[in-house]
Scaffold this active site. Structure first.
Site, mmCIF file in Angstrom:
data_model
loop_
_atom_site.group_PDB
_atom_site.id
_atom_site.type_symbol
_atom_site.label_atom_id
_atom_site.label_comp_id
_atom_site.label_asym_id
_atom_site.label_seq_id
_atom_site.Cartn_x
_atom_site.Cartn_y
_atom_site.Cartn_z
ATOM 1 N N ARG A 94 0.830 -1.218 0.000
ATOM 2 C CA ARG A 94 0.000 0.000 0.000
ATOM 3 C C ARG A 94 0.857 1.258 0.000
ATOM 4 O O ARG A 94 0.596 2.213 0.724
ATOM 5 C CB ARG A 94 -0.887 0.011 1.241
ATOM 6 N N CYS A 95 1.885 1.268 -0.796
ATOM 7 C CA CYS A 95 2.855 2.356 -0.817
ATOM 8 C C CYS A 95 2.777 3.076 -2.153
ATOM 9 O O CYS A 95 2.399 2.488 -3.165
ATOM 10 C CB CYS A 95 4.255 1.755 -0.599
ATOM 11 N N GLY A 96 3.163 4.320 -2.155
ATOM 12 C CA GLY A 96 3.238 5.061 -3.406
ATOM 13 C C GLY A 96 4.263 4.485 -4.377
ATOM 14 O O GLY A 96 4.245 4.798 -5.564
ATOM 15 N N PHE A 97 5.161 3.648 -3.872
ATOM 16 C CA PHE A 97 6.180 3.018 -4.708
ATOM 17 C C PHE A 97 5.853 1.562 -5.047
ATOM 18 O O PHE A 97 6.671 0.865 -5.642
ATOM 19 C CB PHE A 97 7.549 3.094 -4.021
ATOM 20 N N THR A 98 4.652 1.105 -4.691
ATOM 21 C CA THR A 98 4.262 -0.283 -4.939
ATOM 22 C C THR A 98 4.345 -0.629 -6.422
ATOM 23 O O THR A 98 4.615 -1.782 -6.777
ATOM 24 C CB THR A 98 2.846 -0.555 -4.375
#
Length: 190
Positions: free
Chosen positions: A59-63
């Site tokens: 659930r990360c902006g970098f996923t």
């Protein structure tokens, strides 16, 4: 008297024995994770291969980096690269799921088939021993500050580089360093 000398020798020897047991492994091959399926995952099994070890989160902006990690794995696994995903909930609690949920998410959304570990801590005193060792080897500036921090491990188990979250797995910087440490490249002297 010989018993007394034996006791003195034992007392003097025990502290050195205890400290020998607490020495960190000489390289990354001395560590073991648990696979996302719950099986032992000794790094020793990757001896002779380059490993890009990445702490991940769903659930990360970098996923979206999962896609580039999968592409890197697909492009270079036959040449001796292993991409190893290490789920962690350390940053922003962005990996809250169970191992089964994490695996399902990665397979369904990014077609991930590279190996992954169970969820671990990657920072602080409770960090997985590999991460504590990496911090000692490379210094505090090379420790994960967010999800998708990358370590490159050479075929001999030595740490040969690290890349911050913002450096994409398909960046020229990562790809060229990975290619330079593939077993075939090292054997040919390229």
């Amino acid at each position: 008297m010989p018993v007394r000398n034996l006791l003195i020798a034992a007392v003097l020897f025990l502290p050195s024995l205890a400290s020998a047991e607490t020495l960190p492994p000489a390289n990354a091959h001395g560590f073991t994770f648990t696979s996302i399926e719950g099986e032992p995952l000794p790094m020793e099994q990757f001896r002779g291969k380059a490993v890009l070890l990445v702490n991940t989160a769903s659930r990360c902006g970098f996923t979206h980096q999962y896609s580039a990690l999968q592409a890197l794995w697909s492009d270079y696994r036959d040449q001796g690269l292993v991409v190893l995903g290490v789920p962690s909930n350390d940053f922003g609690q962005q990996e809250r799921g169970t191992e089964a949920e994490i695996k399902h998410f990665c397979e369904v959304n990014f077609d991930v088939d590279f190996p992954m570990t169970s969820k671990v801590k990657v920072k602080g005193g409770d960090a997985h021993p590999f991460y504590r060792w990496a911090a000692q080897e490379l210094g505090a500036k090379a420790t994960p500050r967010w999800n998708f921090h990358k370590y490159l491990i050479a075929p001999d188990g030595q740490l040969v580089g690290w890349f911050p979250t913002s450096t994409a797995p398909n960046s020229k910087q990562v790809v060229s360093k990975v290619k330079a440490h593939l077993p075939d490249q090292l054997e040919s002297g390229s």
